[in-house]
Design an enzyme around this catalytic site. Structure first.
Site, PDB file in Angstrom:
ATOM      1  N   HIS A 306       0.862  -1.198   0.000  1.00 17.81           N
ATOM      2  CA  HIS A 306       0.000   0.000   0.000  1.00 17.81           C
ATOM      3  C   HIS A 306       0.885   1.231   0.000  1.00 17.81           C
ATOM      4  O   HIS A 306       1.941   1.244   0.607  1.00 17.81           O
ATOM      5  CB  HIS A 306      -0.896   0.020   1.253  1.00 17.81           C
ATOM      6  CG  HIS A 306      -2.051   0.950   1.130  1.00 17.81           C
ATOM      7  ND1 HIS A 306      -1.943   2.286   1.368  1.00 17.81           N
ATOM      8  CD2 HIS A 306      -3.326   0.729   0.747  1.00 17.81           C
ATOM      9  CE1 HIS A 306      -3.127   2.863   1.162  1.00 17.81           C
ATOM     10  NE2 HIS A 306      -3.980   1.941   0.774  1.00 17.81           N
ATOM     11  N   ASP A 363      -8.016  -5.007  -0.228  1.00 17.24           N
ATOM     12  CA  ASP A 363      -8.498  -5.873  -1.325  1.00 17.24           C
ATOM     13  C   ASP A 363      -8.159  -7.336  -1.143  1.00 17.24           C
ATOM     14  O   ASP A 363      -8.640  -8.177  -1.906  1.00 17.24           O
ATOM     15  CB  ASP A 363      -7.885  -5.379  -2.643  1.00 17.24           C
ATOM     16  CG  ASP A 363      -8.414  -3.997  -2.999  1.00 17.24           C
ATOM     17  OD1 ASP A 363      -7.607  -3.084  -3.221  1.00 17.24           O
ATOM     18  OD2 ASP A 363      -9.652  -3.834  -3.003  1.00 17.24           O
TER      19      ASP A 363
END
Ligand code: SDX
Length: 427
Positions: A306, A363
């Site tokens: 991320h 996700d």
């Protein structure tokens, strides 16, 4: 005493004020940099660059903190419902019962979609990806709701907000019904916002519709967890497009396209496709971990890493726990969940991932729940967009109310220097 940053270039010193946020974040305000020092900054992917000041969402990537308008994501996921969170993000406060009831009543008032929109949907092949269809239909809404938003009118702004919150779930459900060759339908005003969405997506002609409360609760929580995430790629796109004073629907249509990318919201679909590939390949997670670390191999561990979180994504923690609960409640045994957990365990012990602070993100597990809820994989990113809609609205509204200037980054030119034109005969 306000802080100051000093930059020295060729022996010249320049001072710039330092902005401090309510969570003690510091930013160098360089609005006079080019005028005073004749230079610009260069920051590929804006990894170190703040585009705005915002009061909507706070992230701390090092500590894995996420808050909407000061409320922790853990508290909101456990205690609030999606429409409450949408109201909070957009208007800044949790609604009273009266405010929430009126908000939903106004949204329901706006949840019909012009019949002509069906002709646009008819033009798409069944094979079209729902995100491409949804972006087009959202943009097409402008044709049937032409008035651009007068942001200086609270009433005008409110009307546009309830319009998109009312129509977007219908369009999203239609993208699935198109793929399933089912007749296009409308919502049921007697249901809550999320149950209504689920019914529009899954009801079948001539069949009675019923859904377990656990499914709606899980969907509601997933939508909350996706509702906003400060200046991510798609939200920055919505703000950028809106900064030219393009309308709210056009800005959101652009955000949908940005979210579609597999490095962003499209990752939830890519994660399941990756897990399925590993399962089909015999479940050898070590082989795929090696591929993810091999610079010569384009394969990446989707759902990992991320830009901001260099710790566990707090949403991933909640979703992982919810995945166990939902699959147990629904009696679903999904082998890819075990593969996902195996990959996570290996990655968290692998030096490559540890050195780069690569953790599961929002996700990584969400697709496992969507699948257990019967949502087809090509609809996963549409579900992400449905969750992120209030965040896009809130950020667009804040940008316009703050009268932010049109976004227009600079560049460092690296092309050819001046050269004379040559006629084609002389080339
Ligand atoms: C979302 O921004 C947001 O807030 C987004 C989001 C939201 O709510 O809006 O949180 C939603 O988009 C989550 C992210 C979903 N995307 C994925 O899961 C795709 C897989 N992840 C990566 O592509 C990547 O981690 C990104 C795109 C998420 C972040 O990329 P960065 O910040 O540009 O980091 P990077 O590509 O510079 O990676 C740093 C290093 C590199 O190795 P080195 O060059 O240092 O040797 O980490 C490696 C990368 O190769 N790396 C990975 C990896 N992610 C980063 N290696 C293998 N697998 C991965 N998934």
């Amino acid at each position: 005493m306000s802080k100051v940053a000093t930059i020295e270039i060729d022996g010249e010193k320049y001072e710039f004020p330092v902005v401090e946020g309510t969570e003690n974040e510091l930013g160098i305000d360089i609005k006079k940099l080019r005028a005073e020092a004749g230079v610009i900054t260069l920051d590929r992917g804006y990894k170190n660059t703040g585009s705005c000041e915002s009061a909507i969402t706070f992230l701390n990537g090092e500590e894995g903190i996420l808050r909407y308008r000061g409320y922790s994501i853990e508290a909101l996921a456990e205690k609030a419902d999606f429409l409450e969170v949408a109201y909070l993000l957009i208007f800044g406060e949790l609604p009273t019962k009266t405010q929430l009831d009126k908000f939903y009543a106004d949204i329901k008032e706006e949840s019909t979609v012009d019949e002509e929109m069906k002709k646009i949907l008819d033009g798409f092949p069944k094979s079209a990806h729902p995100m491409g269809v949804l972006s087009s239909l959202t943009s097409a809404l402008i044709a049937f709701n032409p008035s651009s938003v007068n942001v200086d009118s609270a009433e005008d702004m409110y009307k546009a907000i309830v319009k998109i919150l009312g129509k977007f779930p219908v369009l999203a459900a239609w993208t699935l019904r198109k793929k399933n060759s089912l007749p296009l339908n409308y919502g049921d005003d007697s249901l809550g916002y999320v149950e209504n969405l689920h019914k529009m997506m899954f009801e079948k002609p001539g069949k009675s519709y019923k859904v377990d409360k656990e499914v709606i609760d899980a969907l509601d929580k997933l939508l909350i967890l996706h509702a906003d995430h400060e200046q991510n790629c798609s939200t920055s796109t919505v703000r950028m497009v809106g900064s030219s004073h393009a309308g709210l629907f056009a800005s959101i249509s652009a955000g949908i396209s940005a979210l579609w990318g597999p490095l962003h919201g499209g990752a939830n679909q890519a994660v399941i496709e990756m897990l399925e590939r590993i399962k089909e390949d015999g479940g050898d997670t070590k082989k795929f971990m090696a591929k993810a670390k091999d610079k010569e191999d384009p394969f990446r561990l989707m759902g990992f890493g991320h830009r901001v979180y260099k710790n566990f994504d707090p949403r991933a923690k909640i979703i992982k726990k919810s995945a166990d609960e939902v699959l147990a409640q629904l009696g679903v045994d999904d082998p890819v969940l075990d593969i996902a957990k195996g990959l996570e365990k290996e990655a968290l012990e692998d030096q490559y991932f540890v050195d780069r602070k690569l953790y599961p993100n929002v996700d990584f597990y969400s697709g496992i729940i969507y699948r257990a809820l019967g949502i087809p994989v090509e609809m996963f990113t549409v579900m992400f967009a449905l969750g992120r809609l209030p965040g896009w609205i809130a950020q667009w509204r804040e940008m316009r109310l703050m009268k932010e200037p049109i976004g227009r980054p600079r560049q460092i030119y690296t092309g050819a220097n001046l050269r004379e034109f040559k006629e084609v005969e002389k080339r």
